[in-house]
Design an enzyme around this catalytic site. Structure first.
Site, PDB file in Angstrom:
ATOM      1  N   ALA A 163       0.819  -1.215   0.000  1.00 41.97           N
ATOM      2  CA  ALA A 163       0.000   0.000   0.000  1.00 41.97           C
ATOM      3  C   ALA A 163       0.848   1.258   0.000  1.00 41.97           C
ATOM      4  CB  ALA A 163      -0.938  -0.008   1.207  1.00 41.97           C
ATOM      5  N   HIS A 187      -5.576   4.964  -2.367  1.00 38.18           N
ATOM      6  CA  HIS A 187      -6.208   6.014  -1.556  1.00 38.18           C
ATOM      7  C   HIS A 187      -5.588   7.359  -1.898  1.00 38.18           C
ATOM      8  CE1 HIS A 187      -6.647   8.442   2.184  1.00 38.18           C
ATOM      9  NE2 HIS A 187      -7.840   7.886   2.207  1.00 38.18           N
ATOM     10  N   ARG A 189      -3.966   9.580  -0.479  1.00 39.06           N
ATOM     11  CA  ARG A 189      -2.651   9.960   0.034  1.00 39.06           C
ATOM     12  C   ARG A 189      -1.523   9.173  -0.617  1.00 39.06           C
ATOM     13  NH1 ARG A 189      -1.858   9.862   6.231  1.00 39.06           N
ATOM     14  NH2 ARG A 189      -0.209  11.345   5.739  1.00 39.06           N
ATOM     15  N   LYS A 190      -1.862   8.157  -1.403  1.00 36.99           N
ATOM     16  CA  LYS A 190      -0.837   7.287  -1.953  1.00 36.99           C
ATOM     17  C   LYS A 190      -0.195   7.907  -3.207  1.00 36.99           C
ATOM     18  CE  LYS A 190      -1.618   4.094   1.117  1.00 36.99           C
ATOM     19  NZ  LYS A 190      -2.692   4.703   1.901  1.00 36.99           N
ATOM     20  N   PRO A 191       1.004   7.436  -3.584  1.00 35.75           N
ATOM     21  CA  PRO A 191       1.664   7.993  -4.775  1.00 35.75           C
ATOM     22  C   PRO A 191       0.814   7.906  -6.034  1.00 35.75           C
ATOM     23  CG  PRO A 191       3.243   6.774  -3.473  1.00 35.75           C
ATOM     24  CD  PRO A 191       1.898   6.527  -2.844  1.00 35.75           C
TER      25      PRO A 191
END
Length: 368
Positions: A163, A187, A189-191
């Protein structure tokens, strides 16, 4: 060292929410066709994911936790089975195991990082062990090549919860290369961010087909069990479009992390160990701390506008949370690891003066 009063206070955000030029055209393209999780655009997104990660197959799903649930279902994990995992990961990883009715069995980490301690692993594997989950936290690779060899030798499927680890590599290969099933989150906030979402990578066609079936109600054939974990078409449009920016984003994170690390002079603060022949994606910069009171240092940074995931999420070994306490098994390496580190944002929105501010605060800290 400069005095703290000379450092002008600012707030460093740990939330990176990029908006790319291609976002809206991608959404409009999606609106012109089917919006369901079986749309052709989802298939195109899966093909793009597989190509970017050098994987043979990708299955898009509705979240990172859904990816783990699908992986467990695909492997036939059922009530009474055991799934081995490290306790230093988020609750998001263990809850799908518990939801499947399986027993989470905690294995200690290595002293220097989040990878499975192989000597402790030998103590917890039983005939009921149906899977091992390794979780490289904040994008720092673990020794998944060694773990893969052990798992294969015992004929136990290896799941990677990646994740945090889009683009992290070991021996110049994506970490997903080493697992039977690799689970990702997209999500916001992910890269690679689609708001909510996730995907599974595998080189095994049979496992890919079973993942796709399980995430689509068993194709409603009345024979194969499954649930609805499909990713909608609009999220797939956004993900496909944003893939082209992922490598540049990771490069920016690496530059920012290097800027900070190369300027830290505090004798009790340094970057967490990076294992040989690996490259973190720097989802967050990890700092190892050897202060008298590490939590006081984390509070100091937070009070001066530099947030930490350790504080935000109250990071501690999972069995210390009431919801997971019934599965407690002491993991001293993991406990020491989480108690001797913090995270620092290094996302591409940060400017040189933001990075300099972080460095100044770290170097200025005094235990007196």
């Amino acid at each position: 060292m400069s005095s703290r009063s000379e450092i002008s206070h600012r707030v460093i955000s740990d939330k990176y929410r990029p908006v790319y030029e291609g976002d809206m055209p991608a959404i409009l393209e999606g609106l012109a066709g089917s919006l369901s999780g079986t749309s052709d655009i989802v298939t195109e997104y899966e093909q793009a994911l597989a190509a970017w990660f050098d994987s043979r197959h990708a299955v898009a799903v509705s979240s990172g936790a859904a990816a783990i649930s699908v992986a467990l279902g695909t492997l036939g994990v059922k009530p009474g089975d055991e799934v081995v995992l490290t306790p230093t990961c988020p609750l998001c990883t263990v809850y799908p195991v518990m939801s499947a009715g399986a027993r989470p069995v905690f294995v200690d980490t290595r002293p220097h990082g989040f990878g499975v301690d192989l000597s402790d692993l030998a103590k917890v594997i039983t005939p009921r062990t149906k899977a091992i989950i390794d979780i490289p936290m904040w994008g720092y690779p673990t020794e998944v090549d060694e773990l893969q060899a052990v798992a294969r030798g015992r004929s136990i499927p290896l799941i990677l919860d990646l994740a945090h680890s889009h683009g992290s590599k070991l021996n110049s290969k994506h970490l997903s290369h080493y697992a039977d099933l690799s689970c990702f989150s997209t999500h916001e906030r992910k890269p690679l961010a689609t708001g909510e979402g996730g995907f599974i990578l595998t080189d095994n066609l049979e496992l890919a087909d079973r993942c796709r079936s399980y995430s689509r109600f068993g194709h409603l054939n009345g024979k194969d069990f499954g649930l609805n974990y499909k990713l909608a078409a609009l999220s797939s449009c956004l993900g496909r479009s944003r893939l082209e920016h992922l490598e540049r984003q990771i490069e920016a994170r690496r530059r920012n992390a290097h800027y900070i690390v190369s300027r830290i002079t505090h004798p009790k603060v340094s970057e967490k160990q990076i294992i040989a022949d690996s490259s973190p994606n720097y989802y967050f910069l990890n700092l190892s701390l050897s202060l008298r009171d590490n939590r006081k240092f984390i509070d100091y940074l937070d009070e001066n506008g530099i947030p930490s995931d350790i504080k935000r999420y109250g990071c501690r070994c999972l069995y210390e949370f009431p919801a997971v306490a019934a599965y407690a098994r002491q993991c001293p390496n993991g406990e020491r690891l989480l108690n001797s580190m913090t995270t620092v944002p290094v996302h591409p929105d940060l400017k040189d003066d933001d990075l300099s501010y972080i460095v100044e605060l770290i170097n200025d800290y005094s235990e007196d």
